[in-house]
Design a protein around this motif. Structure first.
Motif, PDB file in Angstrom:
ATOM      1  N   ALA A   1      33.440  59.541  29.661  1.00 14.78           N
ATOM      2  CA  ALA A   1      32.183  59.411  28.933  1.00 14.78           C
ATOM      3  C   ALA A   1      31.916  57.960  28.538  1.00 14.78           C
ATOM      4  O   ALA A   1      30.756  57.562  28.373  1.00 14.78           O
ATOM      5  N   ASP A   2      32.957  57.162  28.365  1.00  9.98           N
ATOM      6  CA  ASP A   2      32.767  55.765  27.983  1.00  9.98           C
ATOM      7  C   ASP A   2      32.118  54.957  29.104  1.00  9.98           C
ATOM      8  O   ASP A   2      31.262  54.112  28.860  1.00  9.98           O
ATOM      9  N   ASP A   3      32.549  55.185  30.331  1.00 10.68           N
ATOM     10  CA  ASP A   3      31.985  54.475  31.492  1.00 10.68           C
ATOM     11  C   ASP A   3      32.489  55.182  32.746  1.00 10.68           C
ATOM     12  O   ASP A   3      33.557  54.861  33.265  1.00 10.68           O
ATOM     13  N   ALA A   4      31.725  56.153  33.223  1.00 13.79           N
ATOM     14  CA  ALA A   4      32.167  56.988  34.349  1.00 13.79           C
ATOM     15  C   ALA A   4      32.427  56.164  35.602  1.00 13.79           C
ATOM     16  O   ALA A   4      33.463  56.306  36.262  1.00 13.79           O
ATOM     17  N   ALA A   5      31.489  55.271  35.938  1.00 17.23           N
ATOM     18  CA  ALA A   5      31.653  54.444  37.141  1.00 17.23           C
ATOM     19  C   ALA A   5      32.822  53.477  36.980  1.00 17.23           C
ATOM     20  O   ALA A   5      33.624  53.284  37.896  1.00 17.23           O
ATOM     21  N   GLY A   6      32.925  52.860  35.783  1.00 18.50           N
ATOM     22  CA  GLY A   6      34.012  51.920  35.542  1.00 18.50           C
ATOM     23  C   GLY A   6      35.372  52.584  35.630  1.00 18.50           C
ATOM     24  O   GLY A   6      36.317  52.015  36.179  1.00 18.50           O
ATOM     25  N   LEU A   7      35.466  53.810  35.095  1.00 20.05           N
ATOM     26  CA  LEU A   7      36.738  54.528  35.155  1.00 20.05           C
ATOM     27  C   LEU A   7      37.120  54.840  36.589  1.00 20.05           C
ATOM     28  O   LEU A   7      38.291  54.732  36.978  1.00 20.05           O
ATOM     29  N   GLN A   8      36.144  55.205  37.407  1.00 17.85           N
ATOM     30  CA  GLN A   8      36.424  55.516  38.807  1.00 17.85           C
ATOM     31  C   GLN A   8      36.923  54.282  39.555  1.00 17.85           C
ATOM     32  O   GLN A   8      37.900  54.339  40.312  1.00 17.85           O
ATOM     33  N   ILE A   9      36.271  53.159  39.324  1.00 24.75           N
ATOM     34  CA  ILE A   9      36.689  51.911  39.981  1.00 24.75           C
ATOM     35  C   ILE A   9      38.081  51.503  39.505  1.00 24.75           C
ATOM     36  O   ILE A   9      38.948  51.134  40.303  1.00 24.75           O
ATOM     37  N   ALA A  10      38.305  51.595  38.203  1.00 25.62           N
ATOM     38  CA  ALA A  10      39.606  51.199  37.636  1.00 25.62           C
ATOM     39  C   ALA A  10      40.727  52.083  38.171  1.00 25.62           C
ATOM     40  O   ALA A  10      41.842  51.610  38.412  1.00 25.62           O
ATOM     41  N   THR A  11      40.438  53.370  38.356  1.00 27.10           N
ATOM     42  CA  THR A  11      41.451  54.286  38.887  1.00 27.10           C
ATOM     43  C   THR A  11      41.816  53.924  40.317  1.00 27.10           C
ATOM     44  O   THR A  11      42.997  53.947  40.696  1.00 27.10           O
ATOM     45  N   ARG A  12      40.805  53.581  41.113  1.00 28.36           N
ATOM     46  CA  ARG A  12      41.079  53.153  42.489  1.00 28.36           C
ATOM     47  C   ARG A  12      41.916  51.872  42.508  1.00 28.36           C
ATOM     48  O   ARG A  12      42.836  51.732  43.314  1.00 28.36           O
ATOM     49  N   LEU A  13      41.571  50.949  41.619  1.00 28.82           N
ATOM     50  CA  LEU A  13      42.332  49.697  41.550  1.00 28.82           C
ATOM     51  C   LEU A  13      43.773  49.950  41.109  1.00 28.82           C
ATOM     52  O   LEU A  13      44.706  49.313  41.606  1.00 28.82           O
ATOM     53  N   LEU A  14      43.945  50.903  40.175  1.00 33.02           N
ATOM     54  CA  LEU A  14      45.301  51.241  39.723  1.00 33.02           C
ATOM     55  C   LEU A  14      46.115  51.847  40.860  1.00 33.02           C
ATOM     56  O   LEU A  14      47.285  51.513  41.051  1.00 33.02           O
ATOM     57  N   ALA A  15      45.491  52.743  41.631  1.00 39.37           N
ATOM     58  CA  ALA A  15      46.185  53.357  42.769  1.00 39.37           C
ATOM     59  C   ALA A  15      46.589  52.295  43.783  1.00 39.37           C
ATOM     60  O   ALA A  15      47.708  52.325  44.334  1.00 39.37           O
ATOM     61  N   GLN A  16      45.687  51.343  44.013  1.00 34.38           N
ATOM     62  CA  GLN A  16      45.989  50.267  44.952  1.00 34.38           C
ATOM     63  C   GLN A  16      47.125  49.388  44.423  1.00 34.38           C
ATOM     64  O   GLN A  16      48.045  49.036  45.165  1.00 34.38           O
ATOM     65  N   THR A  17      47.062  49.067  43.142  1.00 36.04           N
ATOM     66  CA  THR A  17      48.086  48.211  42.541  1.00 36.04           C
ATOM     67  C   THR A  17      49.468  48.861  42.610  1.00 36.04           C
ATOM     68  O   THR A  17      50.458  48.218  42.971  1.00 36.04           O
ATOM     69  N   ARG A  18      49.520  50.143  42.257  1.00 32.76           N
ATOM     70  CA  ARG A  18      50.812  50.837  42.290  1.00 32.76           C
ATOM     71  C   ARG A  18      51.332  50.954  43.715  1.00 32.76           C
ATOM     72  O   ARG A  18      52.540  50.810  43.976  1.00 32.76           O
ATOM     73  N   GLY A  19      50.427  51.212  44.658  1.00 36.57           N
ATOM     74  CA  GLY A  19      50.840  51.293  46.061  1.00 36.57           C
ATOM     75  C   GLY A  19      51.401  49.971  46.557  1.00 36.57           C
ATOM     76  O   GLY A  19      52.415  49.931  47.264  1.00 36.57           O
ATOM     77  N   MET A  20      50.733  48.871  46.171  1.00 36.84           N
ATOM     78  CA  MET A  20      51.211  47.549  46.594  1.00 36.84           C
ATOM     79  C   MET A  20      52.543  47.211  45.947  1.00 36.84           C
ATOM     80  O   MET A  20      53.382  46.535  46.555  1.00 36.84           O
ATOM     81  N   SER A  21      52.752  47.688  44.718  1.00 35.62           N
ATOM     82  CA  SER A  21      54.031  47.446  44.052  1.00 35.62           C
ATOM     83  C   SER A  21      55.175  48.113  44.807  1.00 35.62           C
ATOM     84  O   SER A  21      56.235  47.511  45.029  1.00 35.62           O
ATOM     85  N   VAL A  22      54.950  49.355  45.213  1.00 39.45           N
ATOM     86  CA  VAL A  22      55.977  50.076  45.976  1.00 39.45           C
ATOM     87  C   VAL A  22      56.157  49.435  47.352  1.00 39.45           C
ATOM     88  O   VAL A  22      57.284  49.292  47.856  1.00 39.45           O
ATOM     89  N   ALA A  23      55.035  49.045  47.988  1.00 42.67           N
ATOM     90  CA  ALA A  23      55.112  48.411  49.297  1.00 42.67           C
ATOM     91  C   ALA A  23      55.892  47.104  49.226  1.00 42.67           C
ATOM     92  O   ALA A  23      56.654  46.770  50.141  1.00 42.67           O
ATOM     93  N   ALA A  24      55.709  46.343  48.121  1.00 39.46           N
ATOM     94  CA  ALA A  24      56.465  45.102  47.952  1.00 39.46           C
ATOM     95  C   ALA A  24      57.964  45.393  47.897  1.00 39.46           C
ATOM     96  O   ALA A  24      58.777  44.660  48.468  1.00 39.46           O
ATOM     97  N   GLN A  25      58.326  46.481  47.202  1.00 42.23           N
ATOM     98  CA  GLN A  25      59.732  46.883  47.157  1.00 42.23           C
ATOM     99  C   GLN A  25      60.214  47.294  48.542  1.00 42.23           C
ATOM    100  O   GLN A  25      61.356  46.996  48.942  1.00 42.23           O
ATOM    101  N   ASN A  26      59.327  47.961  49.304  1.00 42.74           N
ATOM    102  CA  ASN A  26      59.673  48.352  50.673  1.00 42.74           C
ATOM    103  C   ASN A  26      60.005  47.137  51.531  1.00 42.74           C
ATOM    104  O   ASN A  26      60.940  47.165  52.343  1.00 42.74           O
TER     105      ASN A  26
END
Length: 276
Positions: free
Chosen positions: A41-66
Motif C-alpha cells: 500500500a505504501d508504493d506498489a510499483a516501488g515494492l515490485q521493483i525493489a523485490t526484483r532487485l533483491l532477487a537479483q542481488t541475492r542471486g548474484m551473491s550466490v553466483a559470486a560464491q559459485n
C-alpha cells in the motif's frame, strides 16, 4: 451558523485528525523500520521493483560464491596436473638416459624400476585427486563437461570441458607408458612423453583460462551487486531527515487538531446561552 444538532467544525476537525493520525502512524512505522515501503500500500510499483532487485542481488551473491568454489575446484585439478607434469618430465629424463647406447642392462633395470613406479603414481593422481570428497579427473567431475552457474538467471552459465585431455592422459598411463627395458623402447617413449606433456599442458591451459574468466566474473558480480543494492536502497530506505520533519509536522497537527476538537465541542454551549 450555530446549530444544536450539527457541529460542522467538529466533523471537519475529526476528519483531519484521522488523516493526520494515519500519516503520523506511517511516519513512525518508517522511522521504526528504516524502510519507507513497509507494505504494498505504501508504493506498489516501488515494492515490485525493489523485490526484483533483491532477487537479483541475492542471486548474484550466490553466483559470486559459485565462482569462488569453481576456482577452488579447478585449482585443485590444476595442482594435480602440475605434479603430473613434473612426473612426466622425470619419466622423460629416465627415457632419454635409457635410450643412450652407453647404458648397461643393469642401468636399464634400475631406470625402469623408477619409471614403473612413476607410471603407478600417474594413475594414483588421475584416480584419487578429489574435491569435496568427489573424484575430479579419471571418472570424476572433469571427466565430462562441467557447467558453472555464474549469474542470477538460468542462462548465465559457464562450461569447462577437459574430458578429451583427461582421456589422453588416462590412455597414456594405462596402455602407452611401455617400459625402459630396452634402449629401443626408451627411444620410442621420448616422443610419446613429449606428446603427453603437450596433452597435460593443454588441460592445464584450459583450467587456467577458466580460472581467469571466473575471477573476472566474480569482480563483475561484485560490481553489479553493489550498484543493485544501492538502487534498491534508494527505493526502500527511508530518508531520516525528511521523515523526521514530516513526523514532527504531523504530530503538531495532531495536537492542534485535538485542542480544536475540544474547543468545537463547546460551540453547542453557545446555543444554550441564546435560550437563557
Amino acid at each position: 451558523m450555530l446549530s444544536l444538532h450539527t457541529n460542522s467544525a467538529g466533523l471537519t476537525i475529526r476528519n483531519n485528525l484521522a488523516s493526520s493520525n494515519a500519516a503520523l502512524s506511517t511516519s513512525m512505522t518508517r522511522l521504526g523500520t528504516g524502510y519507507k515501503i513497509n507494505s504494498a500500500a505504501d508504493d506498489a510499483a516501488g515494492l515490485q521493483i525493489a523485490t526484483r532487485l533483491l532477487a537479483q542481488t541475492r542471486g548474484m551473491s550466490v553466483a559470486a560464491q559459485n565462482t569462488q568454489n569453481g576456482i577452488s575446484l579447478m585449482q585443485t585439478a590444476e595442482g594435480a596436473l602440475q605434479e603430473f607434469t613434473n612426473i612426466v618430465l622425470r619419466m622423460k629424463d629416465l627415457a632419454t638416459q635409457a635410450a643412450d647406447g652407453s647404458t648397461t642392462t643393469s642401468d636399464l633395470t634400475a631406470l625402469d624400476a623408477e619409471y614403473q613406479d612413476l607410471v603407478k603414481e600417474l594413475g594414483n593422481i588421475l584416480s584419487n585427486t578429489t574435491y569435496g570428497g568427489e573424484a575430479l579427473l579419471d571418472g570424476g567431475k572433469l571427466a565430462g563437461s562441467v557447467s558453472f552457474q555464474i549469474g542470477a538467471t538460468a542462462a548465465e552459465t559457464m562450461s569447462v570441458d577437459i574430458s578429451a585431455d583427461i582421456t589422453k592422459l588416462k590412455d597414456f598411463q594405462g596402455t602407452n607408458a611401455s617400459d625402459l627395458t630396452t634402449s629401443g623402447n626408451a627411444s620410442a617413449l621420448i616422443s610419446t612423453l613429449n606428446t603427453t606433456l603437450d596433452d597435460v599442458g593443454a588441460a592445464r591451459s584450459k583450467l587456467g583460462a577458466a580460472q581467469n574468466r571466473l575471477t573476472h566474473t566474480y569482480n563483475n558480480l561484485q560490481n553489479m551487486q553493489t550498484n543493485t543494492t544501492d538502487a534498491r536502497g534508494r527505493i526502500m530506505d527511508v530518508d531520516y531527515a525528511s521523515e523526521t520533519a514530516n513526523m514532527t509536522a504531523k504530530n503538531i497537527l495532531m495536537q492542534a487538531g485535538t485542542s480544536m476538537l475540544k474547543q468545537s465541542s463547546q460551540m453547542s454551549q453557545m446555543v444554550l446561552s441564546l435560550l437563557q
